[in-house]
Design an enzyme around this catalytic site. Structure first.
Site, PDB file in Angstrom:
ATOM      1  N   CYS A 108       4.747  11.519   3.158  1.00  0.00           N
ATOM      2  CA  CYS A 108       3.488  12.162   3.544  1.00  0.00           C
ATOM      3  C   CYS A 108       2.320  11.219   3.301  1.00  0.00           C
ATOM      4  O   CYS A 108       1.245  11.386   3.859  1.00  0.00           O
ATOM      5  CB  CYS A 108       3.271  13.464   2.779  1.00  0.00           C
ATOM      6  SG  CYS A 108       2.650  13.243   1.100  1.00  0.00           S
ATOM      7  N   CYS A 125       0.556  10.091  -1.990  1.00  0.00           N
ATOM      8  CA  CYS A 125       0.650   9.382  -3.269  1.00  0.00           C
ATOM      9  C   CYS A 125       0.559   7.875  -3.077  1.00  0.00           C
ATOM     10  O   CYS A 125       0.450   7.128  -4.041  1.00  0.00           O
ATOM     11  CB  CYS A 125       1.973   9.701  -3.961  1.00  0.00           C
ATOM     12  SG  CYS A 125       3.397   8.906  -3.151  1.00  0.00           S
ATOM     13  N   GLU A 183      15.909  20.077   4.605  1.00  0.00           N
ATOM     14  CA  GLU A 183      16.071  20.904   3.408  1.00  0.00           C
ATOM     15  C   GLU A 183      17.363  20.693   2.635  1.00  0.00           C
ATOM     16  O   GLU A 183      17.399  20.850   1.415  1.00  0.00           O
ATOM     17  CB  GLU A 183      16.052  22.386   3.815  1.00  0.00           C
ATOM     18  CG  GLU A 183      14.810  22.832   4.524  1.00  0.00           C
ATOM     19  CD  GLU A 183      14.972  24.235   5.041  1.00  0.00           C
ATOM     20  OE1 GLU A 183      14.433  25.153   4.432  1.00  0.00           O
ATOM     21  OE2 GLU A 183      15.670  24.413   6.064  1.00  0.00           O
TER      22      GLU A 183
HETATM   23  S1  FES Z   1       4.921  10.245  -0.041  1.00  0.00           S
HETATM   24 FE1  FES Z   1       4.295  12.311  -0.228  1.00  0.00          FE
HETATM   25  S2  FES Z   1       3.824  12.453  -2.319  1.00  0.00           S
HETATM   26 FE2  FES Z   1       4.668  10.478  -2.155  1.00  0.00          FE
END
Ligand code: FES
Ligand SMILES: Cc1cc2nc3c(=O)[nH]c(=O)nc-3n(C[C@H](O)[C@H](O)[C@H](O)COP(=O)(O)OP(=O)(O)OC[C@H]3O[C@@H](n4cnc5c(N)ncnc54)[C@H](O)[C@@H]3O)c2cc1C
Length: 1261
Positions: A60, A63, A1199
């Site tokens: 995503c 982070c 999932e």
């Molecule tokens: S890539 Fe999504 S929180 Fe690390």
């Protein structure tokens, strides 16, 4: 990264820090480098950013900037770091998506020593050399190091010369900064500091702000004046004296760590035992970012019970050098805990200048211990510092010092115990007495405080026992003739678990025969990977502010079930910048949404039904003003009965309807014919999604016709559109929902409503509010009765599941249904009855979470499988094999399945993990080790794919070709890290036969694809892929005559020609959905389209004295058909697996008896970190697997991997079983999920647990 220049030494110090705790005033004279400064697509992408993206270390991406900065800072200080340094640098970073493996793969490419492995195509990797298991496989790396730019330290940003000149030439002067409410004063001399302290005795001395900061941010503490003493030389001294080291109180913990590490190398071992013990704590105390900021003095003076330093410094006779105006004095550190409550001898005018840490002496032994919910970056549950000095040449105790932390409100000393034991020999009798005395002396509060009282007590004695063993062994080393030492099998417990750089391997089937241009089946990097790593990727809170933008802060209920008597907003409305306060009465149209009998509610109207329910919202000109005003809203409640928090809901008959049941065969008759019956139950705790991007929304009214743009972090823009439109009373065609990307979701961003005003409004929930307001995975109780034959064949199962749905229906009934449909996991149970109840309680509404009921119901199944194994005396894997689906069969709801690939996964996993030989090795290890035990388990999985109803899996796409040949692709799927856009571009690239670089994806929007179904249930790629393929094929059909006419032409030629011939270059694609159905009346149907299969084998080692464990190795084999993108799919498997480790072994939600969630942030709620992933981690995709039902024969994989995390749960269970068998304990025992260190310790019953329970029950020790 913060960089500072020290003119005296002419050295530049670079260190990473947590931006959220770093006071901006502390940065005077410092250079700050953010991810944008490291590199960008507009200038040059830095090697760290490039490798992180190309090694698939970003999903995503939320982070990723943090990861980049931690690695970058390390490389600035150590261009060729060791793997140990690399692991330490990442200990303070969290990622919820990747499972860390690919991030570490990127890190390894910078490390000095070559660790591994699979990147080098056609070469053997080190894992293979160690363990030649994968030889027969064709191996192709997921990335190639050949593409990487070299790291050239000479190309890095220099420290700004003007700051250097400033530091060299400008005399240091007092700095004062004045804000709206606060003043910051930074003196430069000790005298000035003492004057300031005398004038403002209540002002805190702020150094790292890691103690004061969280109190101000989260607990409403306010300081109008703060004094920052970090620049004062006296507080930064490092002096080596005759009897020890004196370190300035403002030295950061990282500096202390470096100094002590050097001292341990420099001085003889005899002198450095205190240093080594302090280092032992510093290694795992917080993460590097915190240690870089946090000061030695701050840790000591805060006197927190969780200080890891105070117990060992106190036990070691450290001295504090204190000063106040006109007075200097030295006191022993232990004196500040003398009264046992931490009210101390340091006066408000006094400051701590430095700390003196003495050398250890001959005959003196010093140790420190800690146990935390996670091995690294977690506050301790309990810790200890212990020191003993013997009469010269004897084992007679001359001096003894024992301090504990974490147990009560501050560090405590077992003074009486120590006094009583002086003069005693270091032997078993002394040990017994010490345990008895110490338990009596260290009084812990009662268990109703929510504390882990029994566990803490057990640790208190277990730590002393460990000290006893350590010292006994040292005495033997000193004088082997007089002292026997400890038995061989006890020795391993003297070594703590350490985090090592994991080795990993990923196996997938390359497609050598495929056209090189066709990207399908190749490990293509995430479409936004580089942008994630450079910080250019835009999330909701990155959207530039809009003219006149306002901010929203929510006011939530503090009661679980109560009538709202009044809402007093008068004080709040007087706050600066407050624009308005909105309640249910201000919602123009719908405030309650009925998707079933009970509504989903935007604002509580007359009553509240959980703590955290939104009652009203403050709108103000800044986030701060909105939050300050929200804190001033007063709500008066009248408590209503009952308050139901758990599945005590059963007693109140409080359920969401309908209740569900499935039955096959004749269960009652089967129970009459079986040899054995077991009954039991397992409790499975809930789980917080902990997506790293919290719920966020920006709403921008367009000014005309009630049109409104809604930028929202959601998995389901269509429902947001529907709810916003309905709540405002406007048609849906006025509301445009946009989602560029989501920083993690995992099911938690499905049904959360947004609110709109007629001004632009932004709402970014804080982590605490997000955790408080939104529910998570359903807590679950599975009760079972299982009938089976002597040979292990299971004939009958009768099970009941209760899931805690929380206060509104959300998806709870669906989750209950899925838990029934998937409860068979991999087994054929001829006679089966199962029922599921969604309990209505006063918790925040629980919702969808990766796996959707399967991770809980299949854990119940695997639990009774192990129960059967225990009873018949066969291994769990034998019971699994005996009962596994074997040939074309029917599930318990009469859906056909072919389990061939299940069996293949199982057999391959057995083989790849070398299960039986490793089981023998585990047995051997366990024979040779008493306090440490290993366990191993292998678990199969059948994961049905489907959403149960056709309309839920319909999908659409829109593809435009522009006249320059570039393609804009849109579909209804949401990018939340699962790489859907990357895969869709791969699909379009294959279908249009053009390179991926010609295709762009901009955003998911309700304006381009209307009525899109939620991106859930692993189905995103399956269904949107079909729609994208359909749209592309339509376009190709239109282009075909032009291509046929000019087959040698280029894409651009054909597009130009098509435009000139008036051929439409825009097409929609559609997929009607899978033909899925389920008749709950009959208990039959075809709710799933196909099945994924897998198996995982995990090995663990536990420390029986603390309950701590280490994940040694995991091998996963997964059937996911023909992977569209193996890098993305393996990333999904690994990420889900690690999330599963979190669910089953560490993530624990805690509530007060009144229903207030205690675990509201990363400090209390522990998700897996780098230290938790298996040291050896292999994932293989099953070869030659086809799937006729999904795009390009793939299978939806988002999932399934999560459940395989339970292989760690069962490996832990295996280890505990071995402990219990060796100790002759009762055979049947129950373990719940999460299987935390506390539970493991309690199950490894021994003299110490007995002592505690004995005391607890009021018996004698
Ligand atoms: S890539 Fe999504 S929180 Fe690390
Ligand atoms: C995420 C996180 C994880 C953590 N994990 C751990 C852990 O695992 N183990 C552990 O032990 N700790 C842990 N801590 C706590 C951390 O070690 C302490 O907060 C830190 O050492 C305090 O130092 P500071 O400079 O940041 O203090 P500040 O917040 O700047 O100040 C703390 C207090 O100390 C006083 N003070 C500071 N210096 C002096 C001085 N020279 N003289 C008199 N008073 C002074 C201040 O007045 C203030 O009241 C953690 C903290 C965070 C935020």
């Amino acid at each position: 990264m913060i960089s500072t220049y020290e003119p005296a030494s002419k050295k530049i110090r670079h260190y990473s820090a947590n931006a959220c705790l770093l006071p901006i005033c502390s940065l005077y004279g410092a250079a700050v480098t953010t991810v944008e400064g490291v590199g960008s697509t507009k200038t040059r992408v830095h090697p760290v950013q490039e490798r992180l993206a190309k090694c698939h270390g970003s999903q995503c991406g939320f982070c990723t900037p943090g990861m980049v900065m931690s690695i970058y800072t390390l490389l600035r200080n150590h261009p060729e770091p060791t793997s140990e340094q690399m692991i330490a640098a990442l200990a303070g970073n969290l990622c919820r998506c990747t499972g860390y493996r690919p991030i570490l793969d990127a890190c390894k490419t910078f490390c000095k020593e070559s660790i591994c492995c699979q990147r080098k195509t056609n070469e053997k990797c080190c894992l293979d050399q160690e363990d030649d298991l994968f030889d027969k496989e064709e191996k192709v790396g997921l990335f190639s190091t050949d593409e990487f730019q070299p790291l050239d330290p000479t190309q890095e940003l220099i420290f700004p010369p003007e700051l250097m000149r400033m530091a060299e030439n400008q005399p240091k002067r007092t700095l004062s900064f004045h804000g709206e409410r606060m003043t910051w004063i930074s003196p430069v001399s000790l005298d000035e500091l003492l004057d300031l302290k005398a004038s403002y005795p209540k002002a805190p001395l702020l150094v790292g702000n890691t103690s004061v900061g969280p109190e101000m941010k989260f607990r409403g503490v306010f300081h109008p004046i703060v004094i920052a003493p970090a620049r004062i030389p006296d507080l930064n001294v490092v002096k080596c004296l005759d009897d020890g080291l004196t370190l300035g109180a403002a030295c950061s913990l990282s500096v202390v760590k470096d100094i002590l590490t050097n001292a341990v190398v420099e001085f003889p071992e005899e002198k450095t035992k205190v240093f080594s013990a302090v280092l032992q704590q510093l290694r795992t105390l917080a993460g590097e970012q915190i240690r870089n900021m946090a000061s030695l003095g701050g840790n000591i003076v805060s006197r927190k019970s969780t200080s890891d330093l105070n117990p060992i410094l106190a036990a070691s006779n450290c001295m504090l050098n204190l000063a106040s105006r006109g007075r200097k004095r030295q006191i022993p550190l232990r004196d500040i805990f003398a009264d046992g409550v931490g009210n101390n001898t340091i006066t408000p005018e006094e400051i701590l200048v430095s700390v003196h840490i003495p050398y250890s002496r001959k005959g003196e032994y010093v140790s420190a211990f800690r146990q935390a919910p996670r091995r690294e970056n977690a506050l301790p549950v309990t810790n200890a510092g212990m020191r003993v000095l013997f009469e010269e040449g004897t084992d007679t105790i001359k001096d003894l010092s024992i301090f504990y932390g974490g147990a009560v409100s501050t560090t405590v000393c077992a003074k009486q115990t120590c006094r009583t034991l002086i003069g005693r020999h270091w032997n078993k009798q002394m040990l017994d007495e010490a345990c008895r005395l110490v338990l009596k002396e260290i009084a812990l509060p009662g268990s109703d405080s929510g504390e882990k009282v029994d566990y803490k007590k057990t640790l208190i004695v277990s730590f002393f026992y460990r000290f006893f063993l350590e010292v006994s062994q040292s005495l033997k080393t000193m004088d082997p003739c007089h002292y026997p030492g400890i038995p061989m099998e006890y020795r391993s417990v003297l070594q703590d678990f350490k985090t090592k750089m994991p080795q990993s391997i990923q196996i997938y089937q390359a497609k050598p025969s495929q056209s090189p241009q066709d990207p399908v089946g190749r490990p293509v990097m995430h479409q936004s990977g580089i942008k994630h790593a450079t910080g250019e990727a835009v999330y909701v809170d990155d959207l530039p502010s809009v003219d006149g933008e306002l901010f929203l802060a929510v006011v939530t209920s503090s009661r679980a079930h109560a009538k709202i008597v009044s809402i007093d907003t008068s004080e709040a409305l007087k706050g600066p910048g407050v624009f308005d306060i909105i309640t249910a009465h201000d919602v123009p149209a719908t405030n309650e949404f009925y998707y079933s009998d009970d509504p989903e509610i935007i604002f509580a109207r007359n009553k509240v039904i959980c703590v955290g329910q939104i009652v009203c919202a403050v709108v103000a000109d800044s986030d701060d003003h909105a939050k300050q005003a929200a804190a001033k809203v007063k709500i008066e409640y009248e408590v209503l009965e009952p308050v139901i928090l758990t599945i005590e809901a059963i007693q109140h008959n409080s359920f969401f309807e309908p209740k569900r049941k499935l039955e096959q065969g004749n269960v009652d008759r089967a129970f009459e014919t079986v040899d054995n019956i077991i009954e039991g139950e397992i409790h499975i705790g809930g789980q917080e999604h902990f997506y790293i991007e919290t719920q966020s929304v920006l709403v921008v009214p367009k000014g005309e016709d009630k049109e409104m743009d809604v930028y929202v972090s959601t998995q389901h823009p269509a429902i947001i559109q529907e709810m916003v439109a309905a709540s405002l009373g406007v048609p849906a065609n006025r509301i445009m929902c946009h989602v560029k990307r989501v920083g993690g979701a995992f099911g938690g961003k499905l049904l959360k409503a947004a609110l709109a005003l007629y001004r632009a409004v932004r709402l970014i929930l804080s982590r605490g509010d997000d955790m408080l307001i939104t529910g998570g995975r359903h807590p679950f109780i599975g009760k079972y009765k299982v009938g089976f034959m002597k040979d292990g064949r299971i004939r009958a199962v009768d099970a009941k599941y209760y899931i805690n749905g929380g206060c509104t229906p959300d998806e709870s009934v669906l989750v209950a249904e899925v838990s029934l449909l998937k409860m068979d996991n991999a087994y054929k149970i001829p006679n089966l009855r199962c029922r599921a109840y969604a309990c209505k309680t006063n918790l925040p509404s629980n919702t969808a979470f990766r796996g959707f009921g399967f991770p809980q119901s299949a854990l119940v199944t695997e639990t009774w499988i192990t129960g059967v194994a225990d009873k018949v005396g066969l291994s769990p894997e034998k019971i699994r094999e005996i009962n596994m689906y074997k040939e074309n069969e029917q599930t318990h709801f009469k859906q056909k399945l072919d389990p061939q690939n299940l069996i293949r996964c199982w057999n391959e996993c057995m083989e790849k993990s070398a299960y039986y030989s490793r089981k023998t090795a585990v047995n051997e290890f366990n024979k040779q080790n008493y306090w440490k035990k290993k366990g191993i388990a292998i678990v199969p999985m059948k994961f049905p794919f489907g959403l149960g109803t056709r309309y839920l899996s319909q999908a659409a796409a829109l593809v435009h070709i522009y006249t320059d040949g570039s393609v804009l692709l849109t579909h209804g799927g949401i990018e939340m890290g699962q790489g859907i856009h990357t895969k869709m571009i791969q699909v379009a690239s294959r279908e249009l036969n053009i390179p991926m670089s010609c295709i762009h994806f901009c955003e998911t929007s309700t304006t381009t694809v209307p009525n899109a179904c939620a991106s859930v249930g692993s189905a995103g790629t399956d269904v949107n892929g079909m729609a994208v393929k359909d749209a592309c094929q339509t376009l190709m059909k239109r282009l075909q005559p032009i291509i046929n006419k000019n087959p040698k032409g280029t894409w651009n030629d054909w597009i130009k020609e098509a435009f000139e011939q008036s051929v439409s270059l825009s097409a929609t694609g559609y997929f009607r959905g899978y033909n899925e159905n389920m008749d709950w009346e009959k208990g039959e149907g075809q709710p799933f389209t196909y099945f994924l299969y897998g198996a995982a084998c995990s090995e663990v080692e536990i420390n029986c004295l603390t309950g701590d464990h280490k994940n040694i190795r995991t091998d996963i084999v997964m059937d996911i058909g023909c992977s569209i993108n193996p890098a993305v799919d393996i990333g999904q498997i690994e990420g889900a697996f690690v999330q599963g480790i979190g669910l089953y072994t560490m993530e624990e939600l805690k509530y007060s008896p009144e229903g207030v969630l205690y675990t509201r942030g990363p400090d209390q709620y522990k998700i897996p970190a780098v230290c938790d992933i298996p040291e050896q981690f292999s994932v293989s995709l099953l070869s030659s697997s086809q799937n006729p039902y999904a795009i390009y024969a793939s299978k939806g994989i988002g999932e399934a991997g999560l459940f395989l995390g339970c292989s760690v749960f069962f490996a832990l269970r295996d280890a505990v079983t071995r402990v219990r068998n060796e100790r002759g304990l009762k055979k049947t025992f129950a373990l719940n999920s999460p299987l935390t260190a506390e539970q493991i310790r309690a199950s490894c019953t021994d003299d110490f647990t007995e002592m505690v329970i004995g005391r607890w029950r009021g018996g004698s020790v």
